[in-house]
Design a protein around this motif. Structure first.
Motif, mmCIF file in Angstrom:
data_model
loop_
_atom_site.group_PDB
_atom_site.id
_atom_site.type_symbol
_atom_site.label_atom_id
_atom_site.label_comp_id
_atom_site.label_asym_id
_atom_site.label_seq_id
_atom_site.Cartn_x
_atom_site.Cartn_y
_atom_site.Cartn_z
ATOM 1 N N SER A 24 -0.766 -9.478 -3.556
ATOM 2 C CA SER A 24 -1.857 -8.720 -4.182
ATOM 3 C C SER A 24 -2.683 -8.000 -3.131
ATOM 4 C CB SER A 24 -2.768 -9.653 -4.992
ATOM 5 O OG SER A 24 -2.058 -10.253 -6.036
ATOM 6 N N LEU A 25 -2.950 -8.687 -2.036
ATOM 7 C CA LEU A 25 -3.729 -8.083 -0.959
ATOM 8 C C LEU A 25 -2.968 -6.919 -0.330
ATOM 9 C CD1 LEU A 25 -6.382 -8.306 0.618
ATOM 10 C CD2 LEU A 25 -5.199 -9.827 2.214
ATOM 11 N N ILE A 26 -1.684 -7.086 -0.111
ATOM 12 C CA ILE A 26 -0.871 -6.016 0.473
ATOM 13 C C ILE A 26 -0.876 -4.787 -0.430
ATOM 14 C CG2 ILE A 26 1.523 -5.329 0.989
ATOM 15 C CD1 ILE A 26 1.887 -8.191 2.174
ATOM 16 N N GLN A 27 -0.766 -5.002 -1.726
ATOM 17 C CA GLN A 27 -0.794 -3.869 -2.656
ATOM 18 C C GLN A 27 -2.117 -3.111 -2.554
ATOM 19 O OE1 GLN A 27 0.153 -5.733 -6.395
ATOM 20 N NE2 GLN A 27 2.347 -5.691 -6.000
ATOM 21 N N LEU A 28 -3.207 -3.846 -2.504
ATOM 22 C CA LEU A 28 -4.515 -3.205 -2.396
ATOM 23 C C LEU A 28 -4.698 -2.519 -1.044
ATOM 24 C CD1 LEU A 28 -6.692 -5.967 -4.090
ATOM 25 C CD2 LEU A 28 -6.158 -3.701 -5.021
ATOM 26 N N ILE A 29 -4.235 -3.162 0.008
ATOM 27 C CA ILE A 29 -4.342 -2.578 1.343
ATOM 28 C C ILE A 29 -3.496 -1.312 1.429
ATOM 29 C CG2 ILE A 29 -3.685 -2.915 3.763
ATOM 30 C CD1 ILE A 29 -4.476 -5.888 3.394
ATOM 31 N N SER A 30 -2.275 -1.375 0.937
ATOM 32 C CA SER A 30 -1.391 -0.207 0.988
ATOM 33 C C SER A 30 -2.006 0.973 0.261
ATOM 34 C CB SER A 30 -0.027 -0.537 0.370
ATOM 35 O OG SER A 30 0.649 -1.466 1.153
ATOM 36 N N SER A 31 -2.560 0.699 -0.894
ATOM 37 C CA SER A 31 -3.203 1.764 -1.664
ATOM 38 C C SER A 31 -4.383 2.353 -0.898
ATOM 39 C CB SER A 31 -3.666 1.249 -3.016
ATOM 40 O OG SER A 31 -2.575 0.804 -3.772
ATOM 41 N N SER A 32 -5.180 1.489 -0.283
ATOM 42 C CA SER A 32 -6.361 1.966 0.425
ATOM 43 C C SER A 32 -5.981 2.765 1.662
ATOM 44 C CB SER A 32 -7.276 0.793 0.805
ATOM 45 O OG SER A 32 -6.709 0.027 1.846
ATOM 46 N N LEU A 33 -4.919 2.375 2.353
ATOM 47 C CA LEU A 33 -4.510 3.094 3.542
ATOM 48 C C LEU A 33 -3.809 4.400 3.199
ATOM 49 C CD1 LEU A 33 -3.256 0.144 5.792
ATOM 50 C CD2 LEU A 33 -5.441 1.363 5.932
ATOM 51 N N ALA A 34 -3.155 4.424 2.035
ATOM 52 C CA ALA A 34 -2.455 5.637 1.608
ATOM 53 C C ALA A 34 -3.431 6.725 1.153
ATOM 54 C CB ALA A 34 -1.475 5.308 0.486
ATOM 55 N N TYR A 35 -4.559 6.306 0.584
ATOM 56 C CA TYR A 35 -5.531 7.259 0.049
ATOM 57 C C TYR A 35 -6.919 6.940 0.587
ATOM 58 C CZ TYR A 35 -1.662 8.090 -3.127
ATOM 59 O OH TYR A 35 -0.444 8.361 -3.633
ATOM 60 N N PRO A 36 -7.157 7.219 1.877
ATOM 61 C CA PRO A 36 -8.471 6.918 2.434
ATOM 62 C C PRO A 36 -9.541 7.838 1.848
ATOM 63 C CG PRO A 36 -7.108 8.104 4.032
ATOM 64 C CD PRO A 36 -6.243 7.799 2.849
ATOM 65 N N PRO A 37 -10.797 7.437 1.958
ATOM 66 C CA PRO A 37 -11.887 8.262 1.417
ATOM 67 C C PRO A 37 -11.837 9.679 1.984
ATOM 68 C CG PRO A 37 -12.727 6.167 2.211
ATOM 69 C CD PRO A 37 -11.290 6.248 2.629
ATOM 70 N N GLY A 38 -12.061 10.637 1.119
ATOM 71 C CA GLY A 38 -12.091 12.030 1.549
ATOM 72 C C GLY A 38 -10.723 12.674 1.644
ATOM 73 N N ALA A 39 -9.670 11.909 1.335
ATOM 74 C CA ALA A 39 -8.315 12.467 1.463
ATOM 75 C C ALA A 39 -7.990 13.334 0.256
ATOM 76 C CB ALA A 39 -7.284 11.357 1.565
#
Length: 158
Positions: A143-158
């Motif tokens: 679950s953490l990896i899924q959330l981390i992957s999503s956050s790294l794929a779409y950082p703020p301002g992207a």
């Protein structure tokens, strides 16, 4: 556990070098656990040697330590570089992962200086409980990896 890991790796491999490394070390740990427990494809009717158990214990400690002190820190560094910060959901999942740590370490402590006689008394039960706990931890990590992957794929301002 290994089949589930393979499916998860197919889904998330390549999303981040940190996550790729995390999944590789996880695979090594699970293979070692399956060998220790005599699970397919490493079926065995014999108890593992004390040396094999000690090696697994060290690998488990390394996996836990690397998660808490290296991988999570690398993720936070990547977040800081992109302006992202952990959500409440991420923090809650991390807390759940942390709760499993003491129980996992209790297994390694119990079997740090064990003899073959001590292994025969409670080992099968303890090993089974350990496997269940590892599986719970890995579900939280997934679950953490899924959330981390999503956050790294779409950082703020992207």
């Amino acid at each position: 556990m290994l089949t589930k890991l393979n499916l998860f790796q197919e889904q998330w491999k390549g999303s981040s070098s940190v996550i790729d490394h995390w999944l590789e070390t996880r695979q090594e740990l699970l293979v070692s656990y399956c060998k220790l427990a005599g699970l397919p494809p490493f079926e065995s009717k014999e108890l593992p040697t004390v040396q094999t158990l000690q090696s697994f214990n060290q690998q488990l400690i390394d996996y836990i330590s690397e998660g808490h002190f290296k991988i999570y820190n690398q993720v936070i560094e990547q977040w800081n570089a992109t302006g992202y910060s952990p959500t409440d959901e991420i923090s809650q999942i991390y807390s759940k992962i942390s709760l499993t740590t003491d129980s996992l370490l209790n297994f390694t402590e119990k079997y740090t200086d064990c003899s073959e006689k001590k292994m025969t008394s409670y080992f099968d039960s303890d090993l089974s409980s350990l496997g269940e706990l590892i599986e719970i931890r890995l579900e939280f990590e997934d679950s953490l990896i899924q959330l981390i992957s999503s956050s790294l794929a779409y950082p703020p301002g992207a």
